[in-house]
Design a protein around this motif. Structure first.
Motif, PDB file in Angstrom:
ATOM      1  N   CYS A  74       4.537  -5.978   0.632  1.00  0.00           N
ATOM      2  CA  CYS A  74       5.353  -7.048   0.566  1.00  0.00           C
ATOM      3  C   CYS A  74       6.869  -6.242   0.607  1.00  0.00           C
ATOM      4  O   CYS A  74       7.263  -6.870   0.322  1.00  0.00           O
ATOM      5  N   THR A  75       6.425  -4.704   0.207  1.00  0.00           N
ATOM      6  CA  THR A  75       7.437  -4.726   0.320  1.00  0.00           C
ATOM      7  C   THR A  75       8.401  -3.015   1.931  1.00  0.00           C
ATOM      8  O   THR A  75       6.831  -3.254   2.562  1.00  0.00           O
ATOM      9  N   GLN A  81      12.510  -2.412  -1.424  1.00  0.00           N
ATOM     10  CA  GLN A  81      12.865  -4.127  -2.121  1.00  0.00           C
ATOM     11  C   GLN A  81      11.691  -5.077  -0.858  1.00  0.00           C
ATOM     12  O   GLN A  81      11.074  -4.357  -0.395  1.00  0.00           O
ATOM     13  N   ASN A  82      11.891  -5.657  -1.366  1.00  0.00           N
ATOM     14  CA  ASN A  82      11.137  -7.502  -0.826  1.00  0.00           C
ATOM     15  C   ASN A  82      11.004  -8.075   0.665  1.00  0.00           C
ATOM     16  O   ASN A  82      12.604  -8.119   0.644  1.00  0.00           O
TER      17      ASN A  82
END
Length: 85
Positions: A74-75, A81-82
Motif C-alpha cells: 500500500c505504499t 507514501q501511502n
C-alpha cells in the motif's frame, strides 16, 4: 422563327386580368391551410420507444463470484507514501 415567337412567345403565356382575379378568392384559404400544416409539423411529436441495445443482463440464477485485485503493497514504489484509494 417568327411564327414560333408569335405562338410560344411571352405574350402567349401572360395572364389576363380576369384570370389573375380567380386566384384572389382562394388565396386566404390556401394561406390558412399552409399555416395549419406548418403548426402541425412543428408540434413536438412523440418519439417511439426504442429497444435497448447491447447485451442483455445475465439471469439471476447464475452464481456470482467476486474477484478483487489488490496491490502487493500500500505504499508508492518511488516516494514511499501511502496509496490513495
Amino acid at each position: 422563327a417568327h411564327h414560333k415567337r408569335l405562338r410560344f412567345g411571352v405574350k402567349s403565356e401572360a395572364l389576363a386580368p380576369e384570370q389573375r382575379d380567380l386566384f384572389d378568392d382562394t388565396c386566404a384559404e390556401d394561406g390558412a391551410a399552409i399555416i395549419a400544416d406548418v403548426e402541425q409539423l412543428q408540434a413536438p411529436a412523440e418519439r417511439p420507444q426504442r429497444k435497448p441495445t447491447g447485451r442483455q443482463p445475465l439471469p439471476a440464477s447464475l452464481p456470482r463470484i467476486e474477484h478483487r485485485h489488490e496491490p502487493a503493497t500500500c505504499t508508492c514504489g518511488q516516494c514511499g507514501q501511502n496509496l490513495v484509494p
